[in-house]
Design a protein around this motif. Structure first.
Motif, PDB file in Angstrom:
ATOM      1  N   LEU A   1       0.752  -1.479  -0.093  1.00 24.43           N
ATOM      2  CA  LEU A   1       0.183   0.470   0.035  1.00 24.43           C
ATOM      3  C   LEU A   1       1.058   1.319   0.785  1.00 24.43           C
ATOM      4  O   LEU A   1       0.446   1.976  -0.456  1.00 24.43           O
ATOM      5  CB  LEU A   1      -0.848   0.396   0.909  1.00 24.43           C
ATOM      6  N   ILE A   2       2.084   1.569   1.120  1.00 26.71           N
ATOM      7  CA  ILE A   2       2.591   2.250   0.871  1.00 26.71           C
ATOM      8  C   ILE A   2       3.569   2.841  -0.612  1.00 26.71           C
ATOM      9  O   ILE A   2       3.955   3.210  -1.301  1.00 26.71           O
ATOM     10  CB  ILE A   2       3.893   2.236   1.733  1.00 26.71           C
ATOM     11  N   GLU A   3       3.626   1.708  -1.452  1.00 26.16           N
ATOM     12  CA  GLU A   3       4.136   1.807  -2.961  1.00 26.16           C
ATOM     13  C   GLU A   3       3.614   2.093  -4.044  1.00 26.16           C
ATOM     14  O   GLU A   3       3.802   2.769  -4.203  1.00 26.16           O
ATOM     15  CB  GLU A   3       4.840   0.266  -2.941  1.00 26.16           C
ATOM     16  N   TYR A   4       2.085   1.362  -3.517  1.00 24.55           N
ATOM     17  CA  TYR A   4       1.302   1.994  -4.350  1.00 24.55           C
ATOM     18  C   TYR A   4       0.588   3.619  -4.421  1.00 24.55           C
ATOM     19  O   TYR A   4       1.179   4.120  -4.980  1.00 24.55           O
ATOM     20  CB  TYR A   4       0.018   1.437  -3.926  1.00 24.55           C
ATOM     21  N   GLN A   5       0.589   4.111  -2.640  1.00 20.17           N
ATOM     22  CA  GLN A   5       1.016   5.381  -2.201  1.00 20.17           C
ATOM     23  C   GLN A   5       1.847   6.060  -3.045  1.00 20.17           C
ATOM     24  O   GLN A   5       1.861   7.113  -3.960  1.00 20.17           O
ATOM     25  CB  GLN A   5       1.010   6.031  -1.084  1.00 20.17           C
ATOM     26  N   ALA A   6       3.062   5.398  -3.017  1.00 19.01           N
ATOM     27  CA  ALA A   6       4.112   6.452  -4.299  1.00 19.01           C
ATOM     28  C   ALA A   6       4.410   6.741  -5.348  1.00 19.01           C
ATOM     29  O   ALA A   6       5.138   7.418  -6.015  1.00 19.01           O
ATOM     30  CB  ALA A   6       5.382   5.753  -3.348  1.00 19.01           C
TER      31      ALA A   6
END
Length: 118
Positions: free
Chosen positions: A39-44
């Motif tokens: 999820l953090i990667e998706y936000q980035a």
């Protein structure tokens, strides 16, 4: 005086029930701990796609995205994977990718991420 017998049963959870609940919560916790980084990667990636809309040509948009990728250090999407379109005078950057998380044995959790710039 005689003590009266009351028909109250004990309430609560048995040791086996507590153990079962602990195992289920531990399994859910392990899966959540593996999903959060995606999820953090998706936000980035979404943030990088938003930055890439500053470009006016396709190579420029891809170069801006690749610079943001190098800064935020994600590997799932690169500039060549982007779908770049013009909506009037606005550049729209779209992306889609899948992530697999191994659970146990032959079981996997498949996460399908899709997004676009605003």
């Amino acid at each position: 005086m005689r003590a009266r017998k009351t028909g109250h049963k004990q309430r609560g959870i048995s040791f086996i029930g507590l153990l079962f609940v602990a195992i289920v919560l531990a399994c859910v916790g392990v899966v959540v701990a593996q999903v959060i980084p995606t999820l953090i990667e998706y936000q980035a990636i979404t943030k990088a796609a938003g930055k890439a809309t500053a470009g006016s040509t396709v190579p420029e948009v891809r170069a801006i995205f690749d610079r943001a990728q190098a800064i935020d250090d994600f590997q799932s999407v690169s500039g060549k994977d982007l779908d770049i379109k013009k909506d009037g005078d606005k550049v729209v950057v779209s992306f889609a990718y899948d992530r697999e998380i191994h659970l146990f044995g032959p079981a996997y959790l498949l996460l399908k991420y899709r997004g676009q710039s605003r």
